[in-house]
Design a protein around this motif. Structure first.
Motif, short mmCIF file in Angstrom:
data_model
loop_
_atom_site.label_atom_id
_atom_site.label_comp_id
_atom_site.label_asym_id
_atom_site.label_seq_id
_atom_site.Cartn_x
_atom_site.Cartn_y
_atom_site.Cartn_z
N MET A 193 0.83 -1.20 0.00
CA MET A 193 0.00 0.00 0.00
C MET A 193 0.87 1.25 0.00
O MET A 193 1.87 1.32 0.71
CB MET A 193 -0.93 0.02 1.22
CG MET A 193 -1.92 -1.14 1.28
SD MET A 193 -3.00 -1.05 2.74
CE MET A 193 -3.97 0.42 2.36
N SER A 194 0.48 2.24 -0.78
CA SER A 194 1.21 3.51 -0.79
C SER A 194 0.74 4.37 0.38
O SER A 194 -0.30 4.11 1.00
CB SER A 194 0.96 4.25 -2.10
OG SER A 194 -0.39 4.70 -2.19
N TRP A 195 1.49 5.44 0.66
CA TRP A 195 1.09 6.33 1.75
C TRP A 195 -0.24 7.01 1.44
O TRP A 195 -1.04 7.24 2.35
CB TRP A 195 2.17 7.38 2.00
CG TRP A 195 2.31 8.41 0.91
CD1 TRP A 195 3.15 8.36 -0.15
CD2 TRP A 195 1.56 9.63 0.79
NE1 TRP A 195 2.99 9.47 -0.95
CE2 TRP A 195 2.03 10.27 -0.40
CE3 TRP A 195 0.57 10.24 1.53
CZ2 TRP A 195 1.52 11.49 -0.83
CZ3 TRP A 195 0.06 11.46 1.10
CH2 TRP A 195 0.53 12.07 -0.06
N LEU A 196 -0.51 7.26 0.16
CA LEU A 196 -1.77 7.89 -0.20
C LEU A 196 -2.94 6.93 -0.01
O LEU A 196 -4.02 7.34 0.48
CB LEU A 196 -1.72 8.38 -1.65
CG LEU A 196 -2.96 9.10 -2.18
CD1 LEU A 196 -3.28 10.32 -1.32
CD2 LEU A 196 -2.78 9.50 -3.63
N SER B 35 -10.82 -2.41 12.37
CA SER B 35 -11.16 -2.94 11.05
C SER B 35 -10.07 -2.63 10.03
O SER B 35 -9.87 -3.37 9.06
CB SER B 35 -12.50 -2.37 10.57
OG SER B 35 -12.45 -0.96 10.45
N GLU B 36 -9.34 -1.55 10.23
CA GLU B 36 -8.23 -1.23 9.33
C GLU B 36 -7.10 -2.24 9.47
O GLU B 36 -6.51 -2.69 8.48
CB GLU B 36 -7.73 0.19 9.62
CG GLU B 36 -8.71 1.27 9.22
CD GLU B 36 -8.40 2.62 9.83
OE1 GLU B 36 -9.10 3.59 9.50
OE2 GLU B 36 -7.45 2.72 10.64
N PHE B 37 -6.80 -2.62 10.70
CA PHE B 37 -5.79 -3.66 10.91
C PHE B 37 -6.24 -4.98 10.30
O PHE B 37 -5.43 -5.71 9.71
CB PHE B 37 -5.52 -3.83 12.40
CG PHE B 37 -4.45 -2.94 12.93
CD1 PHE B 37 -3.11 -3.24 12.74
CD2 PHE B 37 -4.77 -1.77 13.59
CE1 PHE B 37 -2.11 -2.41 13.22
CE2 PHE B 37 -3.78 -0.92 14.08
CZ PHE B 37 -2.45 -1.25 13.89
N ALA C 153 -0.22 7.15 7.47
CA ALA C 153 0.35 7.43 6.15
C ALA C 153 1.88 7.48 6.22
O ALA C 153 2.57 6.98 5.31
CB ALA C 153 -0.21 8.74 5.61
N LEU C 154 2.40 8.07 7.29
CA LEU C 154 3.85 8.12 7.47
C LEU C 154 4.42 6.70 7.60
O LEU C 154 5.46 6.38 7.01
CB LEU C 154 4.19 8.93 8.71
CG LEU C 154 5.68 8.98 9.12
CD1 LEU C 154 6.51 9.62 8.02
CD2 LEU C 154 5.84 9.73 10.44
N LEU D 5 -3.58 6.78 3.64
CA LEU D 5 -4.23 8.01 4.10
C LEU D 5 -5.72 7.99 3.74
O LEU D 5 -6.56 8.38 4.56
CB LEU D 5 -3.55 9.22 3.46
CG LEU D 5 -4.10 10.60 3.86
CD1 LEU D 5 -3.89 10.85 5.34
CD2 LEU D 5 -3.43 11.69 3.03
N MET D 6 -6.05 7.53 2.55
CA MET D 6 -7.44 7.47 2.13
C MET D 6 -8.22 6.45 2.96
O MET D 6 -9.35 6.71 3.37
CB MET D 6 -7.52 7.12 0.64
CG MET D 6 -7.01 8.22 -0.28
SD MET D 6 -7.03 7.73 -2.02
CE MET D 6 -8.79 7.51 -2.28
N MET D 7 -7.62 5.29 3.23
CA MET D 7 -8.31 4.26 4.00
C MET D 7 -8.60 4.74 5.42
O MET D 7 -9.73 4.62 5.92
CB MET D 7 -7.50 2.97 4.05
CG MET D 7 -8.23 1.84 4.79
SD MET D 7 -7.26 0.33 4.95
CE MET D 7 -6.13 0.78 6.27
N THR D 8 -7.59 5.31 6.08
CA THR D 8 -7.79 5.74 7.46
C THR D 8 -8.67 6.98 7.56
O THR D 8 -9.29 7.22 8.60
CB THR D 8 -6.43 6.03 8.12
OG1 THR D 8 -5.67 6.93 7.30
CG2 THR D 8 -5.63 4.74 8.30
#
Length: 236
Positions: A41-44, A58-60, A156-157, A47-50
């Motif tokens: 996954m890219s940082w962008l 659910s993100e994990f 994202a970082l 960032l969009m997912m979170t």
């Protein structure tokens, strides 16, 4: 607390009172990002997912289930079941939000996570006991601003630097998130009887984890907890 407090001061107070939780949550956000980065996954994308799905658990789950080919049904099911707790959380806030316009209620629910919900609910209960208008939107917005921006940016970082690291689970940061939840649970503890759905959820998830492949223990534990909460709630 008095009626003369300004929205700006309440917003600032919410930010200040929420900030100590970042000690536990920022490392966890970095871990999420690093794991996502190591999955490609890219940082962008992180960032969009979170930003669109402000719910760490659910993100994990989505990141850990990420594979080729993508198990879309499993990820969608697990995400829904983990986030289904927000239905009960929203219901707990509903009595304090009922007199507010929908244009304010909807953003409040979108930015609701476990930490902001717990702090917003505790603040509302305290204000109600003091005879003040129950829901303190500026205070709640302050907690949401801190949690939302820091979580998304640090995730994202982590995704940006993720490929540079080995397995971050070995660093021991995994205890940070459970520690925050234990603190929140302690503040809401009402005795063992009220905690029975948690125990049912835990046992169900553990049995499913030991007896079935994949991550189906997550929806199994969530569904068992919801059903037991409904059953015992109906009996009161």
């Amino acid at each position: 607390m008095t009626m003369t407090t300004s929205p700006q001061s309440e917003f600032t107070r919410g930010m200040k009172e929420c900030s100590p939780m970042l000690i536990g949550l920022l490392p966890w956000a970095l871990i999420l990002g690093v794991q996502g980065g190591q999955k490609g996954m890219s940082w962008l994308e992180m960032l969009m997912m979170t930003s669109m799905n402000f719910a760490g658990g659910s993100e994990f789950a989505a990141v850990n289930l990420w594979a080729h080919p993508l198990p879309v049904l499993l990820i969608a099911t697990v995400t829904f079941m983990i986030n289904s707790r927000h239905i009960l959380m929203g219901a707990a806030l509903a009595p304090y939000l009922k007199d507010m316009p929908l244009k304010k209620v909807m953003p409040a629910l979108f930015f609701m996570c476990d930490e902001t919900w717990a702090m917003g609910l505790a603040e509302a209960q305290k204000r109600k006991a003091q005879g003040l208008p129950a829901f303190n939107m500026p205070y709640y917005a302050g907690t949401c601003a801190v949690m939302y921006l820091c979580w998304a940016c640090f995730a994202a970082l982590g995704a940006a630097v993720g490929p540079m690291f080995d397995d971050v689970a070995a660093w021991g940061f995994g205890m940070a998130f459970p520690a925050v939840f234990l603190v929140l649970m302690r503040g809401m503890w009402k005795g063992f009887a009220a905690a029975r759905p948690w125990l049912v959820s835990l046992v169900t998830a553990a049995v499913t984890y030991l007896s079935a492949d994949g991550a189906w223990y997550v929806p199994a534990g969530a569904l068992a907890g919801l059903l037991s909460a409904y059953y015992w709630g109906e009996r009161k």
